[in-house]
Design a protein around this motif. Structure first.
Motif, mmCIF file in Angstrom:
data_model
loop_
_atom_site.group_PDB
_atom_site.id
_atom_site.type_symbol
_atom_site.label_atom_id
_atom_site.label_comp_id
_atom_site.label_asym_id
_atom_site.label_seq_id
_atom_site.Cartn_x
_atom_site.Cartn_y
_atom_site.Cartn_z
ATOM 1 N N ILE A 70 0.855 -1.179 0.000
ATOM 2 C CA ILE A 70 0.000 0.000 0.000
ATOM 3 C C ILE A 70 0.893 1.231 0.000
ATOM 4 C CG2 ILE A 70 -0.194 0.073 2.528
ATOM 5 C CD1 ILE A 70 -3.095 1.056 2.154
ATOM 6 N N ALA A 71 0.472 2.241 -0.752
ATOM 7 C CA ALA A 71 1.227 3.489 -0.820
ATOM 8 C C ALA A 71 0.256 4.617 -1.122
ATOM 9 C CB ALA A 71 2.306 3.406 -1.899
ATOM 10 N N ARG A 72 0.698 5.834 -0.882
ATOM 11 C CA ARG A 72 -0.169 6.977 -1.169
ATOM 12 C C ARG A 72 0.653 8.115 -1.746
ATOM 13 N NH1 ARG A 72 -3.135 8.486 4.090
ATOM 14 N NH2 ARG A 72 -3.894 10.267 2.866
ATOM 15 N N ASP A 73 -0.012 8.929 -2.539
ATOM 16 C CA ASP A 73 0.580 10.138 -3.089
ATOM 17 C C ASP A 73 -0.362 11.275 -2.727
ATOM 18 O OD1 ASP A 73 1.469 12.277 -4.622
ATOM 19 O OD2 ASP A 73 2.023 11.023 -6.310
ATOM 20 N N ASN A 74 -0.029 12.018 -1.695
ATOM 21 C CA ASN A 74 -0.926 13.072 -1.216
ATOM 22 C C ASN A 74 -1.052 14.206 -2.227
ATOM 23 O OD1 ASN A 74 -1.520 11.699 1.141
ATOM 24 N ND2 ASN A 74 0.071 12.748 2.331
ATOM 25 N N ALA A 75 -0.047 14.396 -3.053
ATOM 26 C CA ALA A 75 -0.130 15.441 -4.080
ATOM 27 C C ALA A 75 -1.162 15.091 -5.145
ATOM 28 C CB ALA A 75 1.235 15.652 -4.729
ATOM 29 N N LYS A 76 -1.395 13.788 -5.331
ATOM 30 C CA LYS A 76 -2.365 13.335 -6.331
ATOM 31 C C LYS A 76 -3.672 12.861 -5.700
ATOM 32 C CE LYS A 76 1.095 11.922 -9.741
ATOM 33 N NZ LYS A 76 1.614 10.791 -10.569
ATOM 34 N N ASN A 77 -3.770 12.973 -4.378
ATOM 35 C CA ASN A 77 -4.977 12.524 -3.673
ATOM 36 C C ASN A 77 -5.331 11.079 -4.016
ATOM 37 O OD1 ASN A 77 -5.100 15.068 -2.633
ATOM 38 N ND2 ASN A 77 -7.070 15.617 -3.537
ATOM 39 N N THR A 78 -4.327 10.238 -4.031
ATOM 40 C CA THR A 78 -4.521 8.860 -4.472
ATOM 41 C C THR A 78 -3.794 7.900 -3.550
ATOM 42 O OG1 THR A 78 -4.732 9.596 -6.779
ATOM 43 C CG2 THR A 78 -4.280 7.262 -6.406
ATOM 44 N N VAL A 79 -4.450 6.777 -3.293
ATOM 45 C CA VAL A 79 -3.825 5.671 -2.579
ATOM 46 C C VAL A 79 -3.804 4.470 -3.516
ATOM 47 C CG1 VAL A 79 -5.991 4.916 -1.516
ATOM 48 C CG2 VAL A 79 -3.808 4.327 -0.450
ATOM 49 N N TYR A 80 -2.760 3.675 -3.403
ATOM 50 C CA TYR A 80 -2.542 2.543 -4.307
ATOM 51 C C TYR A 80 -2.450 1.248 -3.525
ATOM 52 C CZ TYR A 80 -1.014 6.447 -7.252
ATOM 53 O OH TYR A 80 -0.936 7.632 -7.944
ATOM 54 N N LEU A 81 -2.768 0.174 -4.213
ATOM 55 C CA LEU A 81 -2.516 -1.157 -3.674
ATOM 56 C C LEU A 81 -1.873 -1.971 -4.792
ATOM 57 C CD1 LEU A 81 -2.859 -2.948 -1.143
ATOM 58 C CD2 LEU A 81 -4.920 -3.872 -2.245
ATOM 59 N N GLN A 82 -0.578 -2.176 -4.674
ATOM 60 C CA GLN A 82 0.144 -3.011 -5.626
ATOM 61 C C GLN A 82 0.017 -4.456 -5.178
ATOM 62 O OE1 GLN A 82 1.866 -2.182 -8.560
ATOM 63 N NE2 GLN A 82 1.975 -4.399 -8.803
ATOM 64 N N MET A 83 -0.510 -5.291 -6.048
ATOM 65 C CA MET A 83 -0.759 -6.686 -5.698
ATOM 66 C C MET A 83 0.065 -7.578 -6.628
ATOM 67 S SD MET A 83 -4.879 -6.559 -5.075
ATOM 68 C CE MET A 83 -5.239 -6.346 -6.804
ATOM 69 N N ASN A 84 0.999 -8.287 -6.047
ATOM 70 C CA ASN A 84 1.863 -9.200 -6.794
ATOM 71 C C ASN A 84 1.606 -10.639 -6.356
ATOM 72 O OD1 ASN A 84 3.104 -6.936 -7.996
ATOM 73 N ND2 ASN A 84 4.637 -6.822 -6.375
ATOM 74 N N SER A 85 2.067 -11.570 -7.161
ATOM 75 C CA SER A 85 1.922 -13.001 -6.839
ATOM 76 C C SER A 85 0.492 -13.333 -6.456
ATOM 77 C CB SER A 85 2.888 -13.387 -5.707
ATOM 78 O OG SER A 85 4.216 -13.105 -6.059
ATOM 79 N N LEU A 86 -0.433 -12.865 -7.260
ATOM 80 C CA LEU A 86 -1.846 -13.043 -6.932
ATOM 81 C C LEU A 86 -2.245 -14.499 -6.942
ATOM 82 C CD1 LEU A 86 -3.218 -9.955 -8.820
ATOM 83 C CD2 LEU A 86 -3.652 -10.471 -6.414
ATOM 84 N N LYS A 87 -3.164 -14.829 -6.052
ATOM 85 C CA LYS A 87 -3.672 -16.192 -5.897
ATOM 86 C C LYS A 87 -5.180 -16.189 -6.143
ATOM 87 C CE LYS A 87 -0.322 -16.948 -2.160
ATOM 88 N NZ LYS A 87 -0.161 -17.330 -0.731
ATOM 89 N N PRO A 88 -5.741 -17.335 -6.506
ATOM 90 C CA PRO A 88 -7.201 -17.387 -6.696
ATOM 91 C C PRO A 88 -7.972 -16.921 -5.469
ATOM 92 C CG PRO A 88 -6.180 -19.313 -7.665
ATOM 93 C CD PRO A 88 -5.085 -18.580 -6.934
#
Length: 123
Positions: A70-88
């Motif tokens: 999880i990460a956020r960019d307050n200048a862009k008013n956005t939060v992210y969720l990078q999801m790797n090695s996804l499972k069913p």
């Protein structure tokens, strides 16, 4: 009021990656802790990750540690969720949420919610 709009969901094969975004509008974004939750078919909504206003305090549920970021960019008013090695078992509708104060893993402590974005992981 804070309005939240998620994007980035989709269909991916097991082992693949997706990055979810949550764009916020309304009140001062940097004042809010942000969380990601998910609801799998037939299950209750559960906590996934949370981040405080500065990005210095971060929590994950055990099942995604080492795979999700999880990460956020307050200048862009956005939060992210990078999801790797996804499972069913990561298949769910993913929601972002905002809370005016410190981070929390508790669903009812978040006041503002997005509409959700579907993530489907095929085996």
């Amino acid at each position: 009021q804070v309005q939240l709009v998620e994007s980035g969901g989709g269909l991916v094969q097991a082992g693949g990656s997706l990055r979810l975004s949550c764009a916020a509008s309304g009140r001062v974004f940097s004042a809010y802790a942000m969380g990601w939750f998910r609801r799998a078919p037939g299950k209750e909504r559960e906590f996934v990750a949370a981040i405080d206003w500065s990005g210095s305090s971060i929590y994950y549920t055990d099942s995604v540690k080492g795979r999700f970021t999880i990460a956020r960019d307050n200048a862009k008013n956005t939060v992210y969720l990078q999801m790797n090695s996804l499972k069913p078992e990561d298949t769910a509708v993913y929601y972002c949420a905002a809370r005016y104060s410190t981070t929390s893993r508790t669903e009812y402590e978040y006041r503002y919610w997005g509409q959700g974005t579907q993530v489907t992981v095929s085996s």
